[in-house]
Enzyme design. Structure first.
Site, mmCIF file in Angstrom:
data_model
loop_
_atom_site.group_PDB
_atom_site.id
_atom_site.type_symbol
_atom_site.label_atom_id
_atom_site.label_comp_id
_atom_site.label_asym_id
_atom_site.label_seq_id
_atom_site.Cartn_x
_atom_site.Cartn_y
_atom_site.Cartn_z
ATOM 1 N N LYS A 116 0.819 -1.222 0.000
ATOM 2 C CA LYS A 116 0.000 0.000 0.000
ATOM 3 C C LYS A 116 0.854 1.274 0.000
ATOM 4 C CE LYS A 116 -3.175 -3.025 0.290
ATOM 5 N NZ LYS A 116 -3.750 -3.555 -0.922
ATOM 6 N N GLU A 200 -1.888 8.118 7.847
ATOM 7 C CA GLU A 200 -2.729 9.054 7.089
ATOM 8 C C GLU A 200 -3.562 9.889 8.049
ATOM 9 O OE1 GLU A 200 -5.330 6.787 4.582
ATOM 10 O OE2 GLU A 200 -3.752 6.227 3.183
ATOM 11 N N HIS A 235 -15.311 -4.227 8.738
ATOM 12 C CA HIS A 235 -14.689 -4.424 7.434
ATOM 13 C C HIS A 235 -15.315 -5.554 6.625
ATOM 14 C CE1 HIS A 235 -12.007 -1.458 8.930
ATOM 15 N NE2 HIS A 235 -11.642 -2.228 9.922
ATOM 16 N N ARG A 292 -8.297 -8.267 -8.352
ATOM 17 C CA ARG A 292 -9.036 -9.528 -8.486
ATOM 18 C C ARG A 292 -10.487 -9.216 -8.877
ATOM 19 N NH1 ARG A 292 -9.182 -8.156 -2.903
ATOM 20 N NH2 ARG A 292 -11.333 -7.712 -2.329
HETATM 21 C C1 MV4 Z 1 -9.407 5.164 6.366
HETATM 22 C C2 MV4 Z 1 -10.524 5.701 7.025
HETATM 23 C C3 MV4 Z 1 -10.504 7.049 7.329
HETATM 24 N N1 MV4 Z 1 -9.429 7.798 7.003
HETATM 25 N N2 MV4 Z 1 -8.364 5.969 6.053
HETATM 26 C C4 MV4 Z 1 -11.031 0.624 6.266
HETATM 27 C C5 MV4 Z 1 -10.453 -0.575 5.577
HETATM 28 C C6 MV4 Z 1 -9.140 -0.177 5.015
HETATM 29 N N3 MV4 Z 1 -9.080 -0.543 3.640
HETATM 30 C C7 MV4 Z 1 -9.064 1.293 5.220
HETATM 31 N N4 MV4 Z 1 -10.211 1.730 5.961
HETATM 32 C C8 MV4 Z 1 -10.376 3.031 6.325
HETATM 33 N N5 MV4 Z 1 -9.346 3.871 6.025
HETATM 34 C C9 MV4 Z 1 -8.397 7.237 6.376
HETATM 35 N N6 MV4 Z 1 -7.354 8.010 6.073
HETATM 36 C C10 MV4 Z 1 -11.584 4.871 7.330
HETATM 37 C C11 MV4 Z 1 -11.514 3.526 7.001
HETATM 38 C C12 MV4 Z 1 -12.626 2.740 7.411
HETATM 39 C C13 MV4 Z 1 -12.777 2.353 8.758
HETATM 40 C C14 MV4 Z 1 -11.840 2.653 9.726
HETATM 41 C C15 MV4 Z 1 -12.014 2.269 11.052
HETATM 42 C C16 MV4 Z 1 -13.152 1.551 11.420
HETATM 43 C C17 MV4 Z 1 -14.096 1.217 10.469
HETATM 44 C C18 MV4 Z 1 -13.929 1.620 9.130
HETATM 45 C C19 MV4 Z 1 -14.887 1.278 8.193
HETATM 46 C C20 MV4 Z 1 -14.708 1.659 6.880
HETATM 47 C C21 MV4 Z 1 -13.580 2.399 6.500
#
Ligand code: MV4
Length: 457
Positions: A116, A200, A235, A292
């Site tokens: 990433k 981030e 998630h 994918r």
């Molecule tokens: C984030 C975010 C907010 N700000 N990044 C969730 C899965 C992974 N692929 C990245 N995710 C997130 N990244 C930034 N900069 C919010 C999520 C996020 C999330 C984070 C904490 C708890 C639940 C979540 C549900 C969806 C997305």
């Protein structure tokens, strides 16, 4: 032209791939674990090979056994589906060295997007917006503090090898930053054998909106619109829809063009998905790329009429894309509900076991992708998704009505399922109005409203 394809997967996606192969006149080989001896995909394939006992690490993840099966059956290509080996660059490399076509991108693209930090830096170079954050990996606590100071709290610490939430920590102050930094590193080391993390700015309750792309091996790339995947819990996505109720024609065009450029930046080919976070002000940021076919691909198929699995196979055979961007049209609205063998009244605890009755809905605009039948036993060794209900209608309102009708028709006896919770969401005002973000499901669950519905039963 492929004569025979091996499907290195199980469950509904194995069936989905076999069906596409049959329609293309391609023979199929299923590989299965001993837990899947009675599964539909094994019996619908032309040939099948047992590759080991139930645990994935002893069967569906065993590269040598899958390659042996492929050589014995003399297949031309392997479709990895999703999960298991689908984003394993080493597996794609082994396939290449054995002269078996991997139906997906090359190991180079999987590697470029799998890390990433690397993916983020690649996107920055081609001026694609990424969430404000660190320049590359954050190696130590001192750097973490410096980065957080510059960004301002809250921040989110993410594993470079991550995705899907593992090795992620949110920090609201310096103390939780240091704790989170070390915890994320430990978790990442354990889960991926790679402790690298980056930081981030944490966006509060963004939307998760992803774009489907298709790219051929001749440099042509198109997008097939977006899927809104914000309805998720820990998630795990529960409901996906296309189009997103949050995205209009102009933003779709802008984000779609960005998704195409992201794919071009790594010379991508085959099907892929660009994930964006979108904030309240409709600023969007590249988050990651999935290299994918995804679980939720059917909503895109329903609104575009494009068979994505057939497209993957044709691309892997070297064909050029048959559609130009301007020929891709979006028709109506599609919603997918994932149906899991889980008890929604008990923290969504898994509920494997024998399905006494499985009676799926049907009718106009209803599609059920499932490997389950009456009498089937759900193994505790694999994930709990037992079916996907996909509905398509002229507009969102009618799609919701159709979805409610189909959920009501769905009869599953013997195991508990997530259906009652999905029905609750489908009838919630905020969902109906399209007012939801990635924090929505947790808020609903914390409100206690859903659990009260059990008392009426
Ligand atoms: C984030 C975010 C907010 N700000 N990044 C969730 C899965 C992974 N692929 C990245 N995710 C997130 N990244 C930034 N900069 C919010 C999520 C996020 C999330 C984070 C904490 C708890 C639940 C979540 C549900 C969806 C997305």
């Amino acid at each position: 032209m492929f004569n025979k394809i091996l499907i290195a997967n199980r469950g509904e996606i194995a069936l989905r791939i076999i069906r596409a192969c049959k329609e293309l006149g391609i023979k199929t080989v299923a590989v299965f674990s001993s837990a899947d001896a009675d599964s539909m995909f094994r019996h619908l394939a032309d040939e099948s090979v047992c590759i080991g006992p139930p645990p994935p690490s002893s069967s569906y993840l065993m590269i040598q056994r899958i390659i042996s099966a492929a050589e014995i059956c003399d297949v031309d290509a392997i479709h990895p589906g999703y999960g298991f080996l689908a984003e394993n660059a080493h597996f794609a490399e082994v396939c290449r060295s054995c002269d078996i076509k991997f139906i997906g991108p090359g190991p180079e693209q999987i590697t470029a997007m799998g890390d990433k930090v690397n993916a983020r830096e690649t996107m920055k170079k081609v001026k694609i917006p990424v969430t404000p954050g660190s320049d590359g990996e954050v190696p130590d606590e001192a750097t973490a503090k410096k980065v957080a100071k510059k960004l301002g709290f809250p921040v989110i610490i993410k594993a470079s090898a991550g995705g899907g939430g593992k090795g992620m920590r949110i920090a609201h102050n310096e103390a939780s930053l240091i704790r989170g930094f070390n915890a994320a590193k430990l978790e990442a080391e354990k889960a991926f054998g790679n402790s690298s993390v980056y930081i981030e700015k944490f966006l509060e309750n963004p939307r998760h909106i992803e774009f489907q792309i298709l790219a051929d091996e001749h440099g042509n790339v198109v997008h097939l619109g977006e899927r809104d995947c914000s309805i998720q819990r820990r998630h795990q996505k529960l409901i996906e829809e296309s189009p997103s109720p949050f995205i209009g024609v102009d933003l779709r065009k802008k984000m779609g063009e960005t998704a195409v450029r992201a794919a071009q930046a790594v010379k991508y080919f085959n099907a892929g998905t660009i994930e964006f976070l979108v904030d309240k002000n409709k600023n969007f940021y590249f988050m990651e790329m999935n290299t994918r076919i995804q679980v939720e691909h059917p909503v895109t198929e329903e609104v575009t009429g494009v068979d994505l699995v057939k497209a993957q196979i044709k691309i892997a055979m070297g064909e050029k894309l048959s559609l130009r961007q301007k020929e891709i049209q979006f028709r109506g609205h599609a919603i997918e509900c994932r149906i899991n063998a889980e008890n929604p009244y008990n923290d969504f605890s898994p509920c494997p076991g024998k399905v006494a009755l499985f009676c799926p809905p049907g009718g106009f605009g209803v599609r059920v992708d499932s490997h389950v039948y009456s009498g089937y036993t759900i193994s505790p060794n694999y994930d709990s998704m037992i079916a996907k209900l996909i509905v398509h209608a002229d507009d969102r309102k009618q799609a919701i009505a159709r979805c409610n009708r189909a959920l009501e028709e769905f009869e599953i006896k013997g195991v508990k399922t997530s259906i009652p919770f999905t029905q609750f969401i489908m009838n919630s005002r905020d969902f109906i109005e399209g007012k939801y973000d990635t924090g929505y499901l947790e808020n609903v669950l914390n409100s206690g409203q859903f659990h009260k519905t059990q008392e009426n039963k």
